[in-house]
Design a protein around this motif. Structure first.
Motif, PDB file in Angstrom:
ATOM      1  N   ARG A  23      10.447  19.878  47.117  1.00  0.00           N
ATOM      2  CA  ARG A  23      10.619  20.594  45.860  1.00  0.00           C
ATOM      3  C   ARG A  23      10.785  19.643  44.679  1.00  0.00           C
ATOM      4  NH1 ARG A  23      11.252  25.295  43.568  1.00  0.00           N
ATOM      5  NH2 ARG A  23      10.595  27.023  44.873  1.00  0.00           N
ATOM      6  N   ALA A  24      11.551  18.590  44.867  1.00  0.00           N
ATOM      7  CA  ALA A  24      11.779  17.621  43.789  1.00  0.00           C
ATOM      8  C   ALA A  24      10.458  16.952  43.397  1.00  0.00           C
ATOM      9  CB  ALA A  24      12.803  16.575  44.231  1.00  0.00           C
ATOM     10  N   TYR A  28       8.479  17.406  39.780  1.00  0.00           N
ATOM     11  CA  TYR A  28       8.192  16.230  38.952  1.00  0.00           C
ATOM     12  C   TYR A  28       6.719  16.187  38.558  1.00  0.00           C
ATOM     13  CZ  TYR A  28       7.827  11.405  37.354  1.00  0.00           C
ATOM     14  OH  TYR A  28       7.585  10.276  36.594  1.00  0.00           O
ATOM     15  N   ALA A  31       5.804  19.029  36.109  1.00  0.00           N
ATOM     16  CA  ALA A  31       6.294  18.776  34.753  1.00  0.00           C
ATOM     17  C   ALA A  31       5.494  17.662  34.094  1.00  0.00           C
ATOM     18  CB  ALA A  31       7.775  18.416  34.785  1.00  0.00           C
ATOM     19  N   LYS A  32       5.231  16.623  34.851  1.00  0.00           N
ATOM     20  CA  LYS A  32       4.528  15.471  34.288  1.00  0.00           C
ATOM     21  C   LYS A  32       3.129  15.849  33.796  1.00  0.00           C
ATOM     22  CE  LYS A  32       2.932  10.818  35.192  1.00  0.00           C
ATOM     23  NZ  LYS A  32       2.801   9.661  36.060  1.00  0.00           N
ATOM     24  N   TYR A  36       3.925  23.316  34.158  1.00  0.00           N
ATOM     25  CA  TYR A  36       5.203  23.988  34.390  1.00  0.00           C
ATOM     26  C   TYR A  36       5.579  24.922  33.247  1.00  0.00           C
ATOM     27  CZ  TYR A  36       9.172  23.655  37.706  1.00  0.00           C
ATOM     28  OH  TYR A  36      10.089  23.868  38.700  1.00  0.00           O
ATOM     29  N   LEU A  40      11.480  27.279  28.826  1.00  0.00           N
ATOM     30  CA  LEU A  40      12.356  27.592  29.956  1.00  0.00           C
ATOM     31  C   LEU A  40      12.011  28.910  30.640  1.00  0.00           C
ATOM     32  CD1 LEU A  40      16.113  26.659  29.352  1.00  0.00           C
ATOM     33  CD2 LEU A  40      14.335  25.453  30.603  1.00  0.00           C
ATOM     34  N   LYS A  41      11.634  29.908  29.831  1.00  0.00           N
ATOM     35  CA  LYS A  41      11.374  31.223  30.414  1.00  0.00           C
ATOM     36  C   LYS A  41      10.089  31.230  31.233  1.00  0.00           C
ATOM     37  CE  LYS A  41      14.353  34.297  27.993  1.00  0.00           C
ATOM     38  NZ  LYS A  41      14.522  35.648  27.407  1.00  0.00           N
ATOM     39  N   ARG A  43       8.916  28.609  32.663  1.00  0.00           N
ATOM     40  CA  ARG A  43       9.293  27.809  33.812  1.00  0.00           C
ATOM     41  C   ARG A  43      10.017  28.658  34.857  1.00  0.00           C
ATOM     42  NH1 ARG A  43      11.010  21.697  34.060  1.00  0.00           N
ATOM     43  NH2 ARG A  43      11.308  21.705  36.310  1.00  0.00           N
ATOM     44  N   ALA A  44      10.886  29.548  34.363  1.00  0.00           N
ATOM     45  CA  ALA A  44      11.628  30.439  35.262  1.00  0.00           C
ATOM     46  C   ALA A  44      10.663  31.330  36.047  1.00  0.00           C
ATOM     47  CB  ALA A  44      12.614  31.290  34.466  1.00  0.00           C
ATOM     48  N   ASP A  47       8.863  29.236  38.617  1.00  0.00           N
ATOM     49  CA  ASP A  47       9.770  28.957  39.739  1.00  0.00           C
ATOM     50  C   ASP A  47       9.907  30.167  40.667  1.00  0.00           C
ATOM     51  OD1 ASP A  47      12.237  26.722  38.164  1.00  0.00           O
ATOM     52  OD2 ASP A  47      10.412  26.295  39.297  1.00  0.00           O
ATOM     53  N   MET A  48       9.984  31.350  40.065  1.00  0.00           N
ATOM     54  CA  MET A  48      10.112  32.561  40.888  1.00  0.00           C
ATOM     55  C   MET A  48       8.862  32.772  41.726  1.00  0.00           C
ATOM     56  SD  MET A  48      12.149  35.582  38.944  1.00  0.00           S
ATOM     57  CE  MET A  48      11.587  35.419  37.256  1.00  0.00           C
ATOM     58  N   GLY A  51       8.555  30.205  44.427  1.00  0.00           N
ATOM     59  CA  GLY A  51       9.529  30.508  45.480  1.00  0.00           C
ATOM     60  C   GLY A  51       8.976  31.526  46.457  1.00  0.00           C
ATOM     61  N   GLY A  52       8.304  32.545  45.927  1.00  0.00           N
ATOM     62  CA  GLY A  52       7.719  33.565  46.782  1.00  0.00           C
ATOM     63  C   GLY A  52       6.617  33.015  47.664  1.00  0.00           C
TER      64      GLY A  52
END
Lengths: 183, 207
Positions: A23-24, A28, A31-32, A36, A40-41, A43-44, A47-48, A51-52
């Motif tokens: 994940r890390a 990275y 984002a680079k 991403y 922030l939103k 990105r959220a 991420d969701m 995750g699925g």
């Protein structure tokens, strides 16, 4: 020794770091290379969604290590989860906003991850997308992005479906001689 | 739609505890009104979103409250540490669910992993830079996660930090940060460890 922070792989040497933890590493890289989202939103959301698809691919990850009997059971589980829990979510996201990409009308890590998940499930059942017209179009669209298209061609970094040789190698290197049971 | 974040989960640690820690560390008050509505997943209503996926939620909170380091590289380090500790945390959490005949072996695995794989890494990180915090000389989610994990490990084996003097002082120091100190006191959002008697009920919720 000492190159593997927690004595585990994957490990990726990148930008002077020896990165571990999938994940890390993925965060990275995403984002680079601006995969991403723009804030922030977004990105959220990414991420969701990731995750699925990660949860879905998690059902497939240890598939090669199962007994023949458990493989049959697990195949059914994978198809069931994909078609009743995961694919409907992404189908709806695409239908609701009518855009080409999952988040922010822009190509992101979430799109790459979803394509990977779709292809992996199709390896278990080739017509698994038959009830999902949005995902079919999504798959065609993302597969023809030049960088993705290149990756899907022979000679790329992409690895083939795990075979017995792969299983043997992993067991040997990780000293994983115990049995793995299906979920 | 502003207002306090609303946490939806059962009344236990599970996959929501790390999120409770982060919100507490950032000094964010939560709405005490959430309940288990959405199947078995942690769900947090925050900033107009209904967020699922505990990692996504934790990432959002950490980024919003500046607990992610100052640049991509610090973030990468923080992510590595956090993910590693999450593995250990998960192992510790799963102990209560082990069948009786496997508990002793599982306990041994926890102690082995903690003292041979994970704690030495963080002891070394602190020793090498001599700073108070794990990354970038600044409080981050990595510090919160390490404290959470240390406390969970100590619940398993109270003297588990015996060979790690720097982790001991890290624990003392971090526990004293006002927001953390408050979270560690009775009456906070922090959930107690799952008791044997509750295992059956929890299994029913999740299966």
């Amino acid at each position: 020794g000492g190159s593997l922070l927690f004595q585990q792989v994957p490990m990726v040497e990148i930008d002077g770091m020896k990165m571990v933890q999938t994940r890390a590493i993925l965060s990275y890289i995403a984002a680079k290379y601006n995969l991403y989202g723009k804030d922030l939103k977004e990105r959220a959301l990414i991420d969701m969604y990731v995750g699925g698809t990660e949860d879905l691919m998690g059902f497939i990850l240890f598939f090669p290590f199962l007994s023949a009997e458990d493989k049959e059971k697990q195949r059914a589980t994978i198809i069931q989860k994909a078609t009743s829990r995961y694919f409907p979510v992404y189908e709806k996201v695409l239908k609701d906003h009518g855009q080409s990409f999952l988040v922010g009308n822009k190509f992101s890590w979430a799109d790459v991850h979803l394509l990977e998940a779709i292809l992996m499930v199709e390896e278990k059942k080739s017509d698994v997308l038959s009830g999902f017209p949005q995902l079919q179009a999504f798959k065609a669209r993302i597969s023809s992005i030049p960088t993705i298209k290149k990756f899907l061609e022979p000679g790329s970094q992409r690895k083939p479906v795990p075979d017995d040789k792969y299983v043997e190698t992993v067991r040997r290197v990780l000293r994983m001689y115990f049995d793995i049971k299906a979920n | 739609m502003s207002g306090k974040p609303k946490l939806h989960y059962f009344n236990g640690r599970g996959r929501m505890e790390t999120i409770r820690w982060l919100l507490a560390a950032a000094g964010v008050e939560v709405c005490l009104c959430g309940s288990l509505l959405f199947q078995q997943v942690p769900m947090v209503e925050i900033d107009g979103m209904k967020m699922v996926q505990s990692r996504a939620i934790a990432n959002y909170i950490a980024a919003k409250y500046n607990l992610c380091g100052k640049d991509l590289k610090e973030r990468a380090l923080i992510d590595m540490y956090v993910e590693g500790m999450a593995d250990l945390n998960e192992l510790i959490m799963s102990h209560t669910f082990q069948p009786a005949e496997k508990k002793e072996q599982h306990f041994a695995t926890i102690v082995d992993r903690a003292t041979n794989r994970y704690f030495p890494v963080f002891e070394k990180v602190l020793k090498d830079h001599g700073q108070d915090f794990l990354v970038g000389n600044q409080f981050s989610r990595a510090d919160v996660q390490l404290l959470e994990t240390i406390l969970a490990a100590e619940e398993c084996k109270p003297d588990i930090l015996a060979k790690f003097p720097l982790l001991q002082s890290f624990k003392a120091r971090t526990s004293n940060i006002p927001t953390i100190k408050k979270f560690l006191q009775p009456g906070s959002q922090r959930k107690p460890r799952l008791q044997e008697k509750d295992v059956k009920r929890v299994m029913e919720i999740f299966h």
